[in-house]
Scaffold this motif. Structure first.
Motif, PDB file in Angstrom:
ATOM      1  N   GLU A 120     107.218  31.823 -63.767  1.00  0.00           N
ATOM      2  CA  GLU A 120     108.649  31.532 -63.964  1.00  0.00           C
ATOM      3  C   GLU A 120     108.844  30.164 -64.620  1.00  0.00           C
ATOM      4  OE1 GLU A 120     111.388  33.212 -63.833  1.00  0.00           O
ATOM      5  OE2 GLU A 120     110.586  35.067 -62.999  1.00  0.00           O
ATOM      6  N   THR A 123     107.066  27.958 -70.607  1.00  0.00           N
ATOM      7  CA  THR A 123     106.091  27.890 -71.702  1.00  0.00           C
ATOM      8  C   THR A 123     105.620  29.296 -72.023  1.00  0.00           C
ATOM      9  OG1 THR A 123     105.387  25.695 -70.972  1.00  0.00           O
ATOM     10  CG2 THR A 123     103.894  26.891 -72.417  1.00  0.00           C
ATOM     11  N   THR A 169      93.240  21.664 -67.005  1.00  0.00           N
ATOM     12  CA  THR A 169      93.921  21.534 -68.294  1.00  0.00           C
ATOM     13  C   THR A 169      93.244  22.350 -69.385  1.00  0.00           C
ATOM     14  OG1 THR A 169      92.616  19.574 -68.834  1.00  0.00           O
ATOM     15  CG2 THR A 169      94.739  19.205 -67.767  1.00  0.00           C
TER      16      THR A 169
ATOM     17  N   GLN B 173      89.314  13.407 -64.337  1.00  0.00           N
ATOM     18  CA  GLN B 173      90.383  14.384 -64.555  1.00  0.00           C
ATOM     19  C   GLN B 173      90.232  14.894 -65.987  1.00  0.00           C
ATOM     20  OE1 GLN B 173      93.117  15.989 -62.958  1.00  0.00           O
ATOM     21  NE2 GLN B 173      93.077  16.974 -64.956  1.00  0.00           N
ATOM     22  N   VAL B 175      91.148  16.491 -69.550  1.00  0.00           N
ATOM     23  CA  VAL B 175      92.367  16.386 -70.345  1.00  0.00           C
ATOM     24  C   VAL B 175      92.373  17.494 -71.387  1.00  0.00           C
ATOM     25  CG1 VAL B 175      93.577  14.954 -72.034  1.00  0.00           C
ATOM     26  CG2 VAL B 175      92.582  13.908 -70.008  1.00  0.00           C
ATOM     27  N   GLY B 176      93.523  18.101 -71.587  1.00  0.00           N
ATOM     28  CA  GLY B 176      93.648  19.144 -72.593  1.00  0.00           C
ATOM     29  C   GLY B 176      94.880  18.913 -73.440  1.00  0.00           C
ATOM     30  N   TYR B 179     101.326  20.860 -73.927  1.00  0.00           N
ATOM     31  CA  TYR B 179     102.380  21.720 -74.466  1.00  0.00           C
ATOM     32  C   TYR B 179     103.159  22.338 -73.311  1.00  0.00           C
ATOM     33  CZ  TYR B 179     104.954  25.116 -77.235  1.00  0.00           C
ATOM     34  OH  TYR B 179     105.966  25.821 -77.825  1.00  0.00           O
ATOM     35  N   LYS B 180     104.427  21.998 -73.224  1.00  0.00           N
ATOM     36  CA  LYS B 180     105.321  22.595 -72.242  1.00  0.00           C
ATOM     37  C   LYS B 180     106.642  22.866 -72.951  1.00  0.00           C
ATOM     38  CE  LYS B 180     102.974  22.051 -68.268  1.00  0.00           C
ATOM     39  NZ  LYS B 180     102.536  23.178 -67.433  1.00  0.00           N
ATOM     40  N   ALA B 181     107.208  24.019 -72.683  1.00  0.00           N
ATOM     41  CA  ALA B 181     108.501  24.356 -73.276  1.00  0.00           C
ATOM     42  C   ALA B 181     109.384  24.977 -72.208  1.00  0.00           C
ATOM     43  CB  ALA B 181     108.324  25.326 -74.439  1.00  0.00           C
ATOM     44  N   ASP B 182     110.678  24.824 -72.361  1.00  0.00           N
ATOM     45  CA  ASP B 182     111.598  25.428 -71.398  1.00  0.00           C
ATOM     46  C   ASP B 182     112.960  25.632 -72.033  1.00  0.00           C
ATOM     47  OD1 ASP B 182     112.018  24.865 -67.813  1.00  0.00           O
ATOM     48  OD2 ASP B 182     112.690  26.464 -69.114  1.00  0.00           O
ATOM     49  N   SER B 183     113.398  26.877 -72.067  1.00  0.00           N
ATOM     50  CA  SER B 183     114.758  27.175 -72.525  1.00  0.00           C
ATOM     51  C   SER B 183     115.645  27.533 -71.342  1.00  0.00           C
ATOM     52  CB  SER B 183     114.747  28.307 -73.551  1.00  0.00           C
ATOM     53  OG  SER B 183     114.262  29.492 -72.937  1.00  0.00           O
ATOM     54  N   MET B 185     115.825  29.932 -69.337  1.00  0.00           N
ATOM     55  CA  MET B 185     116.326  31.301 -69.192  1.00  0.00           C
ATOM     56  C   MET B 185     115.758  31.906 -67.921  1.00  0.00           C
ATOM     57  SD  MET B 185     116.199  32.729 -73.086  1.00  0.00           S
ATOM     58  CE  MET B 185     116.679  34.366 -72.626  1.00  0.00           C
ATOM     59  N   ARG B 186     116.349  31.572 -66.795  1.00  0.00           N
ATOM     60  CA  ARG B 186     115.927  32.128 -65.522  1.00  0.00           C
ATOM     61  C   ARG B 186     117.082  32.021 -64.539  1.00  0.00           C
ATOM     62  NH1 ARG B 186     112.577  27.837 -66.573  1.00  0.00           N
ATOM     63  NH2 ARG B 186     113.152  25.856 -65.639  1.00  0.00           N
ATOM     64  N   GLY B 192     111.627  26.147 -62.186  1.00  0.00           N
ATOM     65  CA  GLY B 192     110.519  26.122 -63.126  1.00  0.00           C
ATOM     66  C   GLY B 192     109.518  25.087 -62.651  1.00  0.00           C
ATOM     67  N   GLU B 193     109.034  24.277 -63.567  1.00  0.00           N
ATOM     68  CA  GLU B 193     108.059  23.248 -63.202  1.00  0.00           C
ATOM     69  C   GLU B 193     108.699  21.885 -63.031  1.00  0.00           C
ATOM     70  OE1 GLU B 193     104.004  24.110 -65.340  1.00  0.00           O
ATOM     71  OE2 GLU B 193     105.614  24.433 -66.765  1.00  0.00           O
ATOM     72  N   GLU B 195     110.530  18.641 -61.593  1.00  0.00           N
ATOM     73  CA  GLU B 195     110.563  17.939 -60.313  1.00  0.00           C
ATOM     74  C   GLU B 195     111.723  16.961 -60.340  1.00  0.00           C
ATOM     75  OE1 GLU B 195     105.717  18.045 -59.772  1.00  0.00           O
ATOM     76  OE2 GLU B 195     106.817  16.264 -59.158  1.00  0.00           O
ATOM     77  N   TYR B 243     102.240  15.408 -65.809  1.00  0.00           N
ATOM     78  CA  TYR B 243     101.269  14.806 -64.913  1.00  0.00           C
ATOM     79  C   TYR B 243     101.048  13.326 -65.186  1.00  0.00           C
ATOM     80  CZ  TYR B 243     100.490  19.747 -64.285  1.00  0.00           C
ATOM     81  OH  TYR B 243     100.683  21.078 -64.056  1.00  0.00           O
ATOM     82  N   PHE B 245      98.489  11.667 -65.973  1.00  0.00           N
ATOM     83  CA  PHE B 245      97.513  11.291 -66.985  1.00  0.00           C
ATOM     84  C   PHE B 245      97.963  11.643 -68.411  1.00  0.00           C
ATOM     85  CE2 PHE B 245      96.281  15.682 -67.453  1.00  0.00           C
ATOM     86  CZ  PHE B 245      96.417  16.216 -66.173  1.00  0.00           C
TER      87      PHE B 245
END
Lengths: 182, 715
Positions: A120, A123, A169, B173, B175-176, B179-183, B185-186, B192-193, B195, B243, B245
């Protein structure tokens, strides 16, 4: 004399408990989505170069999509059995790929308990890790079931860890030693 | 276990054993964690190595714990075959510096820093190790940096050794890519994620938004949004994502505020009293109107880093972006860079949305993505950052220049994986020339060169094939004499994006298309017998364009009528006949033709995945830059396949005129065809390999018309 030996025995046993626990490090269990113990349609295996090992499990996209708001079309699922090495509180993470905001979650059932969901988030169209719930697990075999909640949802890997600070990650290396019957 | 009749001594012994077991069980978690992060004893080389090696890129985190005699420790990142060969961070006598260790010998790397501010309490640190750069962050600031290239996935042993004080809780830790996106729509109760920190935050749907009455499609992107407002005395409201980092990223959001609200974004968020941010007030605010400013909030105190006069119109949507990379803080409004500031604070942390003032803020279409910029003002030497590959170079007097060597001189920086970027440098040419090379070290290199012949200057795009090849001129334009006010300094820039090259110098531009160029390190080049200096180097990565998928969902706009008018790059494609509103009798003329309502102005790329090649005959046509119904205009790309053959035939037309026809043999039943428009160039690629490129279009573009198969069908 017998009391002395008993006393010594107790001291040895208690020390053994201390040492065995002291040597226990953080646990990280990583499982590939295609290494299930059982799979039920509509959950199916898919392939992608971006997925770990080139494979994943998913609830294939249905057409029309995102119109049935009463619930999933079926209870397709993939069940995994893992051997948890030591008791603890384990955080669940899943490497997922969502079709869109109407296909961005799975149900998760641990040991036949109450279903919760993971996902939910917003992304979509990209492989990424999502954080799930924490579960208290005893040492021994447990079942983790990922079940259909929305079509278009893909699962590449999932991870259970006692390290509350760890954030996956990237693609993780599977810990085969914790898989059961696979 | 034998239990008999115990005297007082025996009972006491029992009680002690039980207590011993209980206490150790209770402390076992702490002990386990400590045991995992601190090896029992150092290895034979005196280093406390972590059990698991680390894979680049990663963050090494832990705590410095000073003794009463100070802190004298070394962190090792050993990638060499023996011992501690590799990289190291040395903390000694209040200084921190990176070192390269080779055959046991250490040489300095990068720019050292002062760490004498450490107190007696343990202090957390994080050492960011990417495939090119190392940063030590401690006590909320960037302490020192270095540059040393290692391919991604390089494995390094990590550990520490020390004389005085120690390193505690050392951990890795991974690292990658960010990329996070949020429109949003819920359902309204879904966070969502996000906080939420301070303030009140909730999902909002169109029907309760004041726009519901007007249903004005020009003012937002979809019916859902995230609303934040101040609650009580705690201001501003902040909700975060990500996060601790995270670094080198940009956060963007569609934003809408009221007259007395303050719109903001946050990066490098530590907590509610420590972060970097942008704050934006309205043009008609009662307090501090017309203000766009970059701020650093440290210990709850705000410091303005940069400010400009710019107010938003109440109730209007805008696109606001804030990026942090390498000490640079940059803000954009509607895609236009508005503010830049430098800061050594924090260097890492989550991204966030900020709302302040009397009214709440709507946020939508949030995007957090990797963002990296490279700057060098050559104010001080930084060993390892620039590697000479020809001639002797020196950073001196605030510039970098060739100090000896009569041949071509080249100094490079960065990673071979760098792709699609815009690089610029200030140059002062006394004689000969000076240039920027892209793809330095690759098979094909391209340079933007400022050449001086007598009193005449020209800007040229040059190409070199192979390491030993010669520079070949592709295009050249005259440049006016350098303005005396600049003391002979000019700004030279080069954009490279999937083969498309644009060079510019003081407003003069030259363009070329070089297939295969777009990846590699960047270099500064000085031709033979030249005298030139370079300053203020900068590099920005060109973001990939937004994508739109040709999908069948939501083509039935009857059910979701409120979404039919929303123009976004993710909007469905609709039948041309419906879009034009043609009479039903004329519909067959437009059968099989679709147009997208997404906004694709300027450059774009259409990607067509082909499947089951050879299974049946098919013809597919994509027309670039043609209005619906304007047959015979634009650039047409016809793709034809035949049953039983793994050969694709491409026919390119410009208007009514046939430009070229090519055949491409594929080995797999699937292939990806990309038709790309970049400025006046059109490039067609099959599975990433360019099969045709040409200058066929005027600079501006409009819509894309796609016509699916006329016989058979290809997915």
């Amino acid at each position: 004399m017998r009391r002395t030996w008993s006393l010594l025995l107790m001291l040895v046993l208690s020390s053994a408990v201390v040492l065995s626990v002291a040597w226990a490090a953080q646990v990280k269990i990583v499982v590939e989505g295609e290494h299930y113990n059982s799979i039920k349609p509509s959950m199916a295996v898919g392939t992608s170069q971006s997925a770990s090992g080139g494979k994943f499990v998913h609830i294939p996209l249905r057409r029309p999509h995102g119109e049935n708001e009463s619930g999933p079309y079926d209870n397709g699922n993939a069940v995994f059995k893992i051997n948890v090495p030591r008791a603890g509180i384990y955080r669940l993470w899943a490497r997922t790929h969502w079709h869109d905001e109407c296909g961005n979650s799975f149900f998760v059932v641990v040991d036949g308990g109450q279903p919760s969901w993971i996902g939910e988030d917003g992304t979509v169209q990209k492989w990424h890790w999502v954080k799930g719930k924490s579960y208290t697990l005893s040492a021994g075999v447990h079942t983790i079931k990922f079940q259909n909640r929305e079509d278009g949802a893909k699962l590449d890997q999932f991870l259970l860890t006692t390290d509350t600070r760890y954030v996956p990650t990237r693609i993780e290396k599977e810990t085969k030693q914790y898989l059961v019957g696979n | 276990m034998v239990v008999g009749h115990w005297n007082a001594t025996g009972r006491l012994a029992w009680a002690l054993c039980v207590a011993l077991i209980g206490v150790n069980l209770l402390s076992s978690e702490a002990l386990a964690q400590e045991e995992e992060t601190k090896p029992q004893s150092p290895s034979s080389d005196g280093v406390y190595w972590l059990e698991e090696p680390a894979e680049v890129p990663y963050v090494l985190a832990g705590q410095f714990h000073k003794s009463n005699k100070g802190l004298d420790v070394t962190l090792h990142m050993a990638g060499g075959e023996k011992g501690t060969d590799g990289l190291a961070l040395e903390i000694s006598q209040g200084k921190a510096r990176f070192l390269r260790i080779s055959d046991g010998k250490a040489s300095p790397l990068g720019v050292p820093g002062d760490i004498s501010f450490l107190g007696d309490e343990p202090v957390s640190f994080s050492l960011h190790r990417t495939s090119w750069q190392l940063d030590l962050l401690c006590s909320g600031r960037v302490v020192c940096q270095a540059w040393s290239y290692a391919p991604a996935a390089t494995v390094e042993r990590v550990g520490w050794q020390g004389g005085e004080g120690q390193v505690e809780d050392l951990r890795v830790q991974p690292v990658g890519s960010i990329y996070k996106a949020d429109s949003f729509m819920r359902i309204e109760t879904g966070e969502g994620e996000w906080e939420p920190g301070r303030g009140q935050w909730r999902q909002r749907a169109l029907r309760e938004d004041q726009q519901a009455d007007t249903m004005d499609a020009t003012k937002t992107t979809n019916p859902f949004s995230y609303f934040g407002e101040v609650k009580g005395d705690e201001a501003p409201a902040v909700s975060t994502l990500g996060y601790w980092f995270w670094t080198d990223y940009r956060v963007s959001a569609s934003v809408r505020g009221g007259q007395d609200s303050v719109i903001g974004l946050v990066v490098c968020y530590q907590d509610a009293d420590n972060y970097l941010g942008v704050r934006w007030s309205s043009a008609v605010a009662a307090q501090e109107p017309h203000t766009l400013k970059l701020v650093a909030v440290e210990g709850g105190q705000e410091k303005v880093l940069a400010q400009t006069r710019a107010g938003f119109l109440p109730d209007q949507w805008y696109r606001l972006s804030l990026g942090y990379s390498g000490g640079k803080l940059v803000c954009w409004v509607d895609g236009r860079k508005r503010l830049v500031a430098d800061t050594i604070l924090f260097g890492e942390g989550a991204a966030g949305l900020l709302a302040d003032g009397a009214e709440g803020i709507f946020f939508d279409d949030v995007l957090v993505e990797d963002w990296e910029v490279v700057y060098d003002d050559f104010s001080a030497p930084a060993p390892g950052k620039w590697i000479a590959q020809g001639g002797d170079w020196q950073v001196t007097g605030g510039v970098i220049k060739v100090t000896s060597g009569g041949g071509e001189a080249l100094v490079v920086t960065g990673r071979p994986e760098w792709a699609n970027y815009s690089a610029g440098v200030a140059v002062k040419v006394n004689s000969g020339g000076a240039g920027i090379v892209v793809g330095a070290g690759e098979t094909t290199q391209v340079a933007a060169m400022l050449q001086r012949t007598g009193k005449t200057d020209r800007l040229a795009i040059l190409r070199k094939l192979g390491q030993q090849g010669h520079w070949e001129e592709l295009v050249a334009v005259p440049v006016s004499a350098a303005a005396s006010a600049n003391n002979g300094w000019r700004r030279l820039e080069i954009d490279v994006e999937d083969g498309y090259i644009k060079a510019s110098c003081d407003g003069v531009t030259a363009r070329a298309f070089v297939p295969g160029v777009g990846k590699g390190r960047v270099g500064l080049v000085s031709p033979p017998a030249s005298s030139a200096a370079f300053d203020n180097f900068s590099l920005n990565f060109i973001p990939p364009p937004p994508t739109s998928h040709l999908v069948k969902e939501f083509t039935d706009v009857q059910q979701h009528f409120e979404m039919a008018e929303w123009a976004s790059t993710r909007h469905a494609w609709v039948p041309v006949a419906q879009e034009l509103g043609v009479p039903e009798a004329d519909n067959p003329k437009y059968e099989g033709q679709w147009v997208t309502k997404g906004d694709f102005h300027g450059d774009y790329s259409v990607q067509i995945p082909l499947a089951d090649i050879g299974a049946k005959d098919f013809i597919m046509t994509v027309v670039l830059d043609a209005e619906p119904g304007w047959q015979g205009t634009g650039v047409g790309v016809q793709i034809q396949g035949k049953q039983g053959q793994k050969v694709l035939t491409f026919t390119v037309t410009s208007g009514e005129e046939k430009v070229t026809q090519q055949q491409v043999e594929v080995t797999e039943p699937t292939a990806s065809v990309t038709c790309r428009r970049k400025s006046e160039f059109v490039a067609i690629a099959v599975d990433g390999k360019v099969i045709y490129s040409g200058k066929l279009l005027p600079p501006e573009g409009t819509t894309v018309l796609a016509q699916p198969a006329q016989t058979g069908e290809s997915k």
